[in-house]
Design a protein around this motif. Sequence first.
Motif, PDB file in Angstrom:
ATOM      1  N   ILE A  76       0.816  -1.215   0.000  1.00 54.96           N
ATOM      2  CA  ILE A  76       0.000   0.000   0.000  1.00 54.96           C
ATOM      3  C   ILE A  76       0.849   1.264   0.000  1.00 54.96           C
ATOM      4  N   GLY A  77       2.118   1.144   0.342  1.00 55.55           N
ATOM      5  CA  GLY A  77       3.013   2.291   0.323  1.00 55.55           C
ATOM      6  C   GLY A  77       3.864   2.378  -0.918  1.00 55.55           C
ATOM      7  N   ARG A  78       3.816   1.378  -1.780  1.00 54.69           N
ATOM      8  CA  ARG A  78       4.693   1.340  -2.958  1.00 54.69           C
ATOM      9  C   ARG A  78       3.937   1.353  -4.282  1.00 54.69           C
ATOM     10  N   GLU A  79       2.675   0.970  -4.281  1.00 50.35           N
ATOM     11  CA  GLU A  79       1.972   0.771  -5.544  1.00 50.35           C
ATOM     12  C   GLU A  79       0.794   1.725  -5.685  1.00 50.35           C
ATOM     13  N   GLU A  80       0.432   1.996  -6.934  1.00 51.23           N
ATOM     14  CA  GLU A  80      -0.743   2.828  -7.201  1.00 51.23           C
ATOM     15  C   GLU A  80      -1.991   1.965  -7.046  1.00 51.23           C
ATOM     16  N   ILE A  81      -2.854   2.351  -6.142  1.00 55.89           N
ATOM     17  CA  ILE A  81      -4.035   1.556  -5.817  1.00 55.89           C
ATOM     18  C   ILE A  81      -5.227   1.969  -6.676  1.00 55.89           C
TER      19      ILE A  81
END
Length: 178
Positions: A76-81
């Motif tokens: 959740i801190g590295r990828e575009e959700i």
Amino acid sequence: VLAAAERMQPGDPLDPDSFMGAMVDQAQYERVLDYIRRGVAEGATLRAGGEATAIAGKGLFIPPTVFDGVTETMAIGREEIFGPVLAVFGFDDEDEAVRLANDSDYGLAAGLWSQDIDRIMRVTRRLRSGQVFVNNWADMDQTVPFGGVKQSGNGRDKSHHSLEEYSDLKSVWMTLAP
């Protein structure tokens, strides 16, 4: 942030009082819910939202979801959700905050909250992002170009700059014999 999340609840997109509508389709709905489950499983603290919501018995609604205690190793801190999920990182100083923000393959948008105009100018120059929102989030105007950098795309949408995105330019170099 939590009070804002409470005010930003999803609803019927035709209702002017609704802040946001449903997810675009079942696949994206499941994708966002999976990120939320992963955030909890990876150890982030869920502070708001996180559960699917039914509105008038239909739709694929997810309320604003807020996590804190997020680290660089969490999905959740590295990828575009591309869903209503906010991942909050902690940091000790400005340099660390900028490093965390820029340490991503993505760069669609960044947000900065400060009343120090020198810090605002310094940090916005250092952020590798298509746009930076200062003391607001997504308060945009249709006449201003919108778009990302890095893996968040190239080119711009909105404004006269977007016309180039819908044009195919061709150069022809020719020499004609006399």
